[in-house]
Design an enzyme around this catalytic site. Sequence first.
Site, short mmCIF file in Angstrom:
data_model
loop_
_atom_site.label_atom_id
_atom_site.label_comp_id
_atom_site.label_asym_id
_atom_site.label_seq_id
_atom_site.Cartn_x
_atom_site.Cartn_y
_atom_site.Cartn_z
N SER A 270 4.91 30.72 18.14
CA SER A 270 5.99 29.91 18.63
C SER A 270 5.85 28.42 18.34
CB SER A 270 6.13 30.12 20.15
OG SER A 270 4.96 29.70 20.81
N SER B 293 0.27 31.82 18.94
CA SER B 293 1.29 30.81 18.63
C SER B 293 0.80 29.53 17.99
CB SER B 293 2.07 30.45 19.89
OG SER B 293 3.05 31.42 20.11
N LYS C 128 4.06 19.95 21.00
CA LYS C 128 4.98 21.08 21.16
C LYS C 128 5.83 20.84 22.41
CE LYS C 128 4.74 26.15 21.63
NZ LYS C 128 3.81 27.31 21.62
#
Length: 476
Positions: free
Chosen positions: A152, A176, A77
Amino acid sequence: MSGRAAAPSPWLEDWAKGVSLTQRVEVFLKKIARQAALNAFVEVFEQSALERAADIDARRQAGAPLGPLAGMVVALKDNILMKGHRCTASSRILEGFEAPYSATAVHRLLEADAVVIGRTGCDEFAMGSSNETSYYGLVRNPLDPERVPGGSSGGSAAAVAAGLCDAALGSDTGGSIRQPAAFCGLWGMKPTYGAVSRYGLIAYGSSFDQIGPMTTSPEDAALLMQVISGPDPYDATSDVRFTFQKSEHGAQERVVSLGFFPELLEGSDIEEPIRKAYQDCLERARILGCVLKPIELPMRSWLVPLYYVLSTAEASSNLARYDGVRYGYRSSHGETLEQMQVNTRTEGFGAEVRRRILLGTFVLSSGYYDAYYSKALKARALLCRRLENLFNEVHFLLLPTTPGLPFRFGERSADPVKMYLEDQFTVMANLTGHPALNFPWPCAGDFPVCGLQIMGPRRSDADLLAMAGRLVASKF
Ligand code: GLN
């Protein structure tokens, strides 16, 4: 999937067959280019991935000992640092920032001989549930490109679900990892707070944040957890007692007690396909011999407000460092230092991040601190106690991950409260620090899959994977 759960992961199978890692990375690079419309990656580390693959191939040929992740290709990420590569939290304010060191989790991945193929898009500073707030544009759900991949860590989820890498790391402050895993049909683990070092993770809410794996199987998630978890002197909140290993709770021969929430089966506040999946999974558990115990969801209406008071307070403090002086974007407007800083932050942060900084600053400001922040801290302590007590009564809790199926772009972005309610079942684990895992479950709605969640006592991370693995293997 019962056959699949028992079979080795595709990367292990390729590795066993002797397929070269270089060849695998090349295939992934082609697939990433072909699937550019998903926008899963912010940057592909083409050169370094190929170099590493060649190095591992060479060491393999020479018969040198290799780490447990040799053969696995992983994405990160865009808020997890890897030395020498850019990292921006998908925000303009960190444009051009290059990581001076690697996150401990990344360092451990590399030591274990994984290949890192690139960084994936996320909601700006990991704030969001749909991947619509990234400076680099929205990410599409590979299972239905008209729908959000969740957030996210949506880029990580999309990359794994589309087969653009073998697995990914995400971060989870309020859901997330689990929510995008649910939306993309993956396994996503929010470890026990302190299990995985936060060193090298761009901070959002430090008392909530955890890095964790997103995978297509519980076996891969377990392997990644084994590698990335464990004490780290660089993170003062890392749990020195954490080891990733099964306790007696996960053992098949033990009678497992599962707490569940009848109010979610009765009410109409979750979408029907999720309710059905939840019911179906509970039935599965019963058939497997689990004892089901009805429980009232603790402090239900408080959870989302508590999370948004506390996490925004921490965010307002953590994001104070982006002042245009030290790193990242700097506005060229402004006569004085203060004007430059104000303009940098106004131009560099997106609307959602600004909203949260303002909210967090408000709840910490004198006059409101006692009314909001300090009260929320007390409620958090109460919630922790409630959950500790619950885990004296049952081994695990079973609940949905999300109230609904993946929604379409634009459906929630105009109404922050609607978006925040997406987190109603995930924030509890971050507020209390307990581990929580999303596992895929077949869905009877207009989407092929949905996600359910299992939570357990602190440090029961391995047991969660084992228990959910049993449930899923018995179903598919
Ligand atoms: N959706 C939650 C939020 O917007 C969760 C974010 C996260 O876990 N990083 O804050």
